[in-house]
Design an enzyme around this catalytic site. Structure first.
Site, PDB file in Angstrom:
ATOM      1  N   ASP A  12       0.952  -1.185   0.035  1.00  0.00           N
ATOM      2  CA  ASP A  12      -0.084  -0.034   0.052  1.00  0.00           C
ATOM      3  C   ASP A  12       0.978   1.180   0.089  1.00  0.00           C
ATOM      4  OD1 ASP A  12      -2.129   1.723   0.247  1.00  0.00           O
ATOM      5  OD2 ASP A  12      -2.658   1.060   2.384  1.00  0.00           O
ATOM      6  N   ASP A 106      -3.037   2.230  -6.006  1.00  0.00           N
ATOM      7  CA  ASP A 106      -1.866   2.478  -5.001  1.00  0.00           C
ATOM      8  C   ASP A 106      -1.816   1.224  -3.888  1.00  0.00           C
ATOM      9  OD1 ASP A 106      -4.090   3.100  -3.181  1.00  0.00           O
ATOM     10  OD2 ASP A 106      -2.834   4.191  -1.911  1.00  0.00           O
ATOM     11  N   GLU A 107      -2.615   0.299  -4.258  1.00  0.00           N
ATOM     12  CA  GLU A 107      -2.576  -1.011  -3.671  1.00  0.00           C
ATOM     13  C   GLU A 107      -2.753  -2.309  -4.293  1.00  0.00           C
ATOM     14  OE1 GLU A 107      -5.681  -1.795  -0.138  1.00  0.00           O
ATOM     15  OE2 GLU A 107      -6.035   0.217  -1.023  1.00  0.00           O
TER      16      GLU A 107
HETATM   17 MG   LIG Z   1      -2.541   3.937   0.177  1.00  0.00          MG
END
Ligand SMILES: [Mg+2]
Length: 356
Positions: A12, A106-107
């Site tokens: 993350d 983003d993950e």
């Molecule tokens: Mg994040």
């Protein structure tokens, strides 16, 4: 209960959009920075840790954020830039395994159970991924390593930012006992309140309940709660997962009673959905828009219409269509879109473009 053990890494990025903006403009470092909408009714996508100290968080209306932190620097969303960075980061994941399931820009979950790298050490792979991301992007990521998805996700948030937290199979039982129920997958604010009211604060509290008791009380979620409070999660990392729909919803602290409140809630949810849609990077076209309303007597109604976009006017019309059937104070409101099915061949082409 028998757990299937995998080696899962959840990566993350830390404050992704804000971190990119600060990287590209170092004079922002150390200042409270957020990325989001600037109009009076829009919301923030991300903010950095300096801003969080003031109580600012993502999905907060921008006006409220300014009230909490008058010096907050709010920058406009530069989605093309974030997508480009995301693609480079995805390529780094694929250096280590092809079993990558992105959750958003983003993950992602990575399954490294059978990875030949670092003699199969998921911890060393996670460290190497963090180092590669920092070398290539000059951005930090947090990683969680665990024998299943939900524990890996909890682990990645455990020591943010730039953290690495590992839960080994023999540590699950100890770790899970003290884990607050609100950390479980599928437990939102309202379910958490319900669990607390019943005296279930930690997984140890939930472990006292049988599967039957939990499913009687919570329906389908009961099964998930039962498994998770014992540290079990059978979901696999699926690189080809197809998203049927995306929606956002809000359970209100106070029931909504008048048209002005309804309108404000729809506008905020529409903004929130717009950001979600950009974040997930879905390639298939939108097929339908829908609205869901739950009234204070728990009656639920919904309305849906064919549409190629996520359009505010259409949500307002759908809302009225659904609302008129009952006309009671509103407890929960949700907006969403569903996607048309793309041909499988297209999906594979997309996948390959992405990887190479
Ligand atoms: Mg994040």
């Amino acid at each position: 209960m028998q757990a299937t053990l995998q080696k899962i890494i959840h990566v993350d990025m830390d404050c992704f959009y804000a971190a990119i903006e600060i990287r590209d403009n170092p004079s922002l470092a150390g200042k409270p920075v957020a990325v989001g909408g600037l109009s009076p009714r829009s919301v923030l996508c991300t903010c950095n840790y300096e801003a969080r100290k003031y109580g600012v968080h993502s999905a907060m209306p921008t006006t409220k954020a300014y009230r909490l932190c008058p010096d907050l620097i709010v920058l406009p969303v530069e989605m093309a830039k974030y997508k480009a960075a995301s693609q480079r980061i995805q390529q780094i994941f694929h250096e280590f395994t092809d079993l990558v399931e992105p959750l958003s820009l983003d993950e992602a979950y990575l399954d490294v159970t059978d990875s030949p790298h670092f003699n199969g050490s998921a911890t060393l792979i996670a460290k190497a991924i963090q180092a590669r991301i920092f070398a290539v992007e000059n951005l930090t990521a947090s990683a969680g390593v665990a024998p299943n998805k939900f524990l890996a996700k909890i682990a990645s948030a455990w020591q943010k930012p730039n953290g690495l937290f590992v839960i080994r199979p023999h540590e699950i039982a100890e770790f899970i006992k003290v884990l607050p129920v609100e950390k479980l997958h599928g437990v939102g604010r309202v379910t958490a309140q319900k669990l607390h009211a019943l005296g279930f604060k930690t997984c140890a509290d939930l472990q006292t309940q049988s599967l039957i008791k939990l499913t009687n009380r919570f329906g389908k979620l009961g099964q998930t709660l039962y498994e998770q409070c014992h540290g079990v999660d059978h979901r696999i990392v699926n690189p080809h997962r197809e998203r049927k729909s995306v929606s956002v919803e809000n359970t209100f602290n106070y029931d909504l009673k008048n048209p002005a409140e309804h309108e404000q809630a729809i506008i905020e949810l529409h903004q929130k959905l717009a950001y979600r849609l950009q974040t997930i990077n879905e390639v298939r076209p939108i097929k339908n828009q829908f609205v869901k309303i739950k009234f204070n007597d728990f009656t639920t109604v919904s309305a849906e219409t064919k549409s190629g976009e996520s359009n505010l006017d259409s949500y307002q019309k759908l809302f009225l269509e659904a609302y008129t059937k009952i006309r009671k104070p509103i407890r929960l409101l949700g907006l969403g879109v569903s996607f048309s099915k793309a041909l499988l061949t297209n999906d594979f082409q997309q996948q390959e473009l992405f990887v190479n």
